[in-house]
Structures are given as C-alpha cells and as structure tokens.
Enzyme design. Structure first.
Site, short mmCIF file in Angstrom:
data_model
loop_
_atom_site.label_atom_id
_atom_site.label_comp_id
_atom_site.label_asym_id
_atom_site.label_seq_id
_atom_site.Cartn_x
_atom_site.Cartn_y
_atom_site.Cartn_z
N SER A 57 0.83 -1.21 0.00
CA SER A 57 0.00 0.00 0.00
C SER A 57 0.86 1.25 0.00
CB SER A 57 -0.91 0.02 1.23
OG SER A 57 -1.67 -1.16 1.30
N1 SAH Z 1 -0.89 -4.80 4.03
C1 SAH Z 1 -0.17 -5.13 2.82
C2 SAH Z 1 -1.00 -4.83 1.58
C3 SAH Z 1 -0.91 -5.93 0.61
S1 SAH Z 1 -2.11 -5.96 -0.66
C4 SAH Z 1 1.19 -4.44 2.78
O1 SAH Z 1 1.46 -3.61 3.66
O2 SAH Z 1 2.00 -4.76 1.91
C5 SAH Z 1 -3.41 -6.92 0.07
C6 SAH Z 1 -3.11 -8.34 0.41
O3 SAH Z 1 -4.33 -8.94 0.83
C7 SAH Z 1 -2.60 -9.20 -0.74
O4 SAH Z 1 -1.36 -9.75 -0.42
C8 SAH Z 1 -3.68 -10.28 -0.90
O5 SAH Z 1 -3.17 -11.54 -1.26
C9 SAH Z 1 -4.30 -10.29 0.48
N2 SAH Z 1 -5.66 -10.83 0.55
C10 SAH Z 1 -6.70 -10.63 -0.31
N3 SAH Z 1 -7.79 -11.32 0.10
C11 SAH Z 1 -7.42 -11.97 1.25
C12 SAH Z 1 -8.10 -12.86 2.14
N4 SAH Z 1 -9.37 -13.24 1.96
N5 SAH Z 1 -7.41 -13.33 3.20
C13 SAH Z 1 -6.12 -13.01 3.42
N6 SAH Z 1 -5.42 -12.18 2.61
C14 SAH Z 1 -6.07 -11.66 1.54
#
Ligand code: SAH
Length: 223
Positions: free
Chosen positions: A72
């Site tokens: 993000s």
């Molecule tokens: N907080 C992260 C943002 C990553 S993007 C950071 O600081 O880098 C969002 C993430 O959510 C992705 O890696 C994706 O695989 C995950 N995601 C999406 N749906 C999900 C679910 N149902 N359960 C767990 N993770 C999920």
C-alpha cells in the site's frame, strides 16, 4: 536473510534522509499523529519491496510485490494507522492481507501484538523473513483466508483489512470486541472503494465512511 546495518539503514534513495522527506510530505498531506510519523521514518520500506524497486520505496505510491499484489501507498498506511489509534492506545490488532508485511511492521511498533493473515503463501513467506530479519518479534502470522478472521486470538480491539471486500465478512465483525474499531476498504469495483470505519457498540455496529481508495480485491480461498 541476514541484513547488515547498512542495508537496514539504507543509502542514497533509501537513506534516512529520504525517509524523513517522505514523512515531511505525509505531514503536509495531513497526517498528524507524531508517533505514526516517527514509525514511518524508522521502518525501512525499501526492504519490503524487491531490490529492483528499492529506489522507489519512498515515493508516495503503491508498488508491485509479486503475485499481482501491491504494497500500500505510505499515505494510506499512515492514514489507516492513525485512524485505528485515534481513540488512544491499542494492544491487539488483527490485519487481513499481510502482503509485503509493511503495514504489520508499522503496527508492530505502535501496539503490543499484531496478528496478520495472508492467503498467498509465497508472499507470507517473504513477509515472515522480513519480520525475522528486522526483529519485529510481536508479529504473529498465519497462512489462511482472512474471511474467517483468526478466532483463537480474538476478540480484537482493532482490525485492519488491506484488501477490498464487496461487503465485510461476518466472522470479522464477530471478532471485533465491544468498543473496538475495524478499518476496511469496502466496494466491489477494482478502481473505487470507500474506506470505512466500523465500531462495535453494545447494541450493534456503527459505520463511518471516510474517503475513496483503491485496493486490490479481497479474495476467498488460499494458495
Ligand atoms: N498490508 C499489505 C498490503 C498488501 S495488498 C502491505 O502492507 O504490503 C493486500 C493483500 O491482501 C494481498 O497480499 C492479498 O493476497 C491479500 N488478501 C486478499 N484477500 C485476502 C483474504 N481473503 N485473506 C487473506 N489475505 C487476503
């Protein structure tokens, strides 16, 4: 992964000066919580992206982290963290969507314990290496579909969802303690969701809509 102090501190485009400049821009954009700003100044975001991307780590933008996912944008991380902490200290947080691990690393410096779940094993493994190498010891991780939350450790004072569901999964609401707050981007369109704060009260849930945001979709199942 063993990191030298120089790798952690960074040089040139990944140096402390560059991190401080990022923080100055976040302050200009309206982030006010100094503890949050100090934490963004200290956590080496360049180690949460691939090496080829490291020189862009302190731009205020989301960056690819593989598997079609993104780390993000710093402003969004700062804003969500600030909102979670705006009513005072929080001891236990659940994050859904570990991704690179950056948001969890930021939280780990501001709360007692962080529980974070990720559905993509490859990303979670890389995040785990980073937590270990950087000695963020109060972060617990789990490979699972976050639609189910992480019930063993709940209820949580705060829940942060970093992928966008069309609607908030019921188990996540159930795992929020009374008085607790969840911040979640809600919407089923790829390009537009609304950052929403849900507070659990004795009688139900209150919702407050903040600004529009753009997150990767919340998906079910794990791999
Ligand atoms: N907080 C992260 C943002 C990553 S993007 C950071 O600081 O880098 C969002 C993430 O959510 C992705 O890696 C994706 O695989 C995950 N995601 C999406 N749906 C999900 C679910 N149902 N359960 C767990 N993770 C999920």
């Amino acid at each position: 992964m063993i990191l030298s102090p120089v790798q952690i501190a960074g040089i040139g485009m990944t140096s402390q000066r560059t991190r401080n400049r990022m923080v100055d821009r976040l302050r200009d954009r309206g982030i006010e919580n100094e503890m949050v700003l100090d934490t963004l100044a200290s956590v080496p975001r360049h180690l949460f992206v691939d090496e080829a991307m490291a020189t862009r780590a302190y731009e205020d933008s989301a960056l690819p982290i593989g598997n079609g996912q993104t780390i993000s944008q710093p402003y969004v991380v700062a804003r969500m963290t600030e909102v979670l902490l705006e009513h005072g200290p929080v001891s236990k947080v659940l994050e859904v969507g570990t991704g690179s691990g950056y948001q969890a690393a930021i939280l780990s410096q501001l709360v007692d314990s962080v529980y974070t779940v990720e559905r993509i094993k490859n990303l979670l493994d890389k995040a785990r290496h980073r937590f270990r190498a950087l000695e963020y010891r109060n972060v617990q991780t789990r490979h699972s579909d976050g639609s189910w939350g992480w019930s063993g450790n709940g209820p949580y004072e705060a829940i942060i969802v970093t992928a966008a569901p069309a609607s908030v999964p019921e188990p996540l609401l159930e795992q929020l303690q009374v008085g607790g707050r969840m911040i979640v981007p809600v919407g089923n369109q790829r390009c537009q969701q609304t950052l929403t704060v849900i507070t659990r009260t004795r009688s139900g849930f209150e919702r407050e809509e903040l600004n529009d945001v753009k997150f990767v979709p919340f998906l079910s199942g794990k791999y």
